[in-house]
Each structure stands twice: as structure tokens, then as C-alpha cells.
Write a protein that holds these residues in place. Structure first.
Motif, PDB file in Angstrom:
ATOM      1  N   LYS A 131      34.652  34.111  35.910  1.00  0.00           N
ATOM      2  CA  LYS A 131      35.813  33.345  36.385  1.00  0.00           C
ATOM      3  C   LYS A 131      37.074  34.120  36.003  1.00  0.00           C
ATOM      4  O   LYS A 131      37.311  34.411  34.841  1.00  0.00           O
ATOM      5  CB  LYS A 131      35.855  31.965  35.737  1.00  0.00           C
ATOM      6  CG  LYS A 131      34.584  31.171  35.875  1.00  0.00           C
ATOM      7  CD  LYS A 131      34.454  30.564  37.248  1.00  0.00           C
ATOM      8  CE  LYS A 131      33.323  29.589  37.331  1.00  0.00           C
ATOM      9  NZ  LYS A 131      32.072  30.083  37.797  1.00  0.00           N
ATOM     10  N   PHE A 132      37.868  34.484  36.993  1.00  0.00           N
ATOM     11  CA  PHE A 132      39.097  35.221  36.756  1.00  0.00           C
ATOM     12  C   PHE A 132      40.286  34.279  36.866  1.00  0.00           C
ATOM     13  O   PHE A 132      40.342  33.452  37.763  1.00  0.00           O
ATOM     14  CB  PHE A 132      39.243  36.369  37.752  1.00  0.00           C
ATOM     15  CG  PHE A 132      38.178  37.405  37.615  1.00  0.00           C
ATOM     16  CD1 PHE A 132      38.221  38.326  36.567  1.00  0.00           C
ATOM     17  CD2 PHE A 132      37.117  37.455  38.496  1.00  0.00           C
ATOM     18  CE1 PHE A 132      37.234  39.281  36.428  1.00  0.00           C
ATOM     19  CE2 PHE A 132      36.118  38.413  38.366  1.00  0.00           C
ATOM     20  CZ  PHE A 132      36.179  39.328  37.328  1.00  0.00           C
ATOM     21  N   THR A 133      41.215  34.431  35.968  1.00  0.00           N
ATOM     22  CA  THR A 133      42.449  33.655  36.013  1.00  0.00           C
ATOM     23  C   THR A 133      43.623  34.613  36.068  1.00  0.00           C
ATOM     24  O   THR A 133      43.494  35.808  35.790  1.00  0.00           O
ATOM     25  CB  THR A 133      42.597  32.753  34.775  1.00  0.00           C
ATOM     26  OG1 THR A 133      42.684  33.581  33.616  1.00  0.00           O
ATOM     27  CG2 THR A 133      41.407  31.789  34.636  1.00  0.00           C
ATOM     28  N   PHE A 134      44.745  34.107  36.440  1.00  0.00           N
ATOM     29  CA  PHE A 134      45.946  34.923  36.528  1.00  0.00           C
ATOM     30  C   PHE A 134      46.724  34.921  35.205  1.00  0.00           C
ATOM     31  O   PHE A 134      47.816  35.423  35.128  1.00  0.00           O
ATOM     32  CB  PHE A 134      46.837  34.431  37.657  1.00  0.00           C
ATOM     33  CG  PHE A 134      46.212  34.637  39.013  1.00  0.00           C
ATOM     34  CD1 PHE A 134      46.111  35.900  39.567  1.00  0.00           C
ATOM     35  CD2 PHE A 134      45.687  33.567  39.725  1.00  0.00           C
ATOM     36  CE1 PHE A 134      45.510  36.105  40.789  1.00  0.00           C
ATOM     37  CE2 PHE A 134      45.098  33.743  40.960  1.00  0.00           C
ATOM     38  CZ  PHE A 134      45.009  35.017  41.499  1.00  0.00           C
TER      39      PHE A 134
END
Length: 68
Positions: free
Chosen positions: A61-64
Motif C-alpha cells: 500500500k503506497f501513500t503520498f
């Protein structure tokens, strides 16, 4: 991951699952190989949904980052 349900009829049905009332068997196929056979389409689709959910959980899961 490629997961799908394939209906099998007549000579395609595994010998162990054949019977006088068996017209169709459903194979759950993962990456081109049969994982499991089912008499019920709903049970086969349930396994597919479960496997897809597990696959989705494994993806990173990538977040900013923190918002400003």
C-alpha cells in the motif's frame, strides 16, 4: 494473479468426480493450473473471491505521505 472458474463437462470431468447425476464440475484455475474442483459454482466463486482478497492484501500500500 490470474484466477478464474472454468466449467468442465462430459470427458473433462475428473474421473473421481463423475457420477450419473454429475453434468458439470467447476475448476478453480490459478495461474493456468487447477487448484480445486467443485460441484457448486457458488462455492468455486467463493474460493476465487477469497483468493483475490488474499492477493490484494499482499500488495504493498503506497501513500503520498503526510498531508499539508
Amino acid at each position: 494473479m490470474s484466477i478464474y472458474v472454468e466449467p468442465l463437462t462430459a470427458g473433462e470431468i475428473p474421473e473421481a468426480m463423475r457420477g450419473p447425476d454429475v453434468k458439470v464440475v467447476f475448476a478453480v484455475v490459478v495461474r493456468g493450473a487447477v487448484l480445486k474442483y467443485f460441484y457448486s459454482k457458488d462455492e468455486a466463486l467463493g474460493l476465487v473471491a477469497h483468493l483475490e482478497a488474499l492477493d490484494e492484501e499482499r500488495k504493498p500500500k503506497f501513500t503520498f505521505g503526510p498531508g499539508m
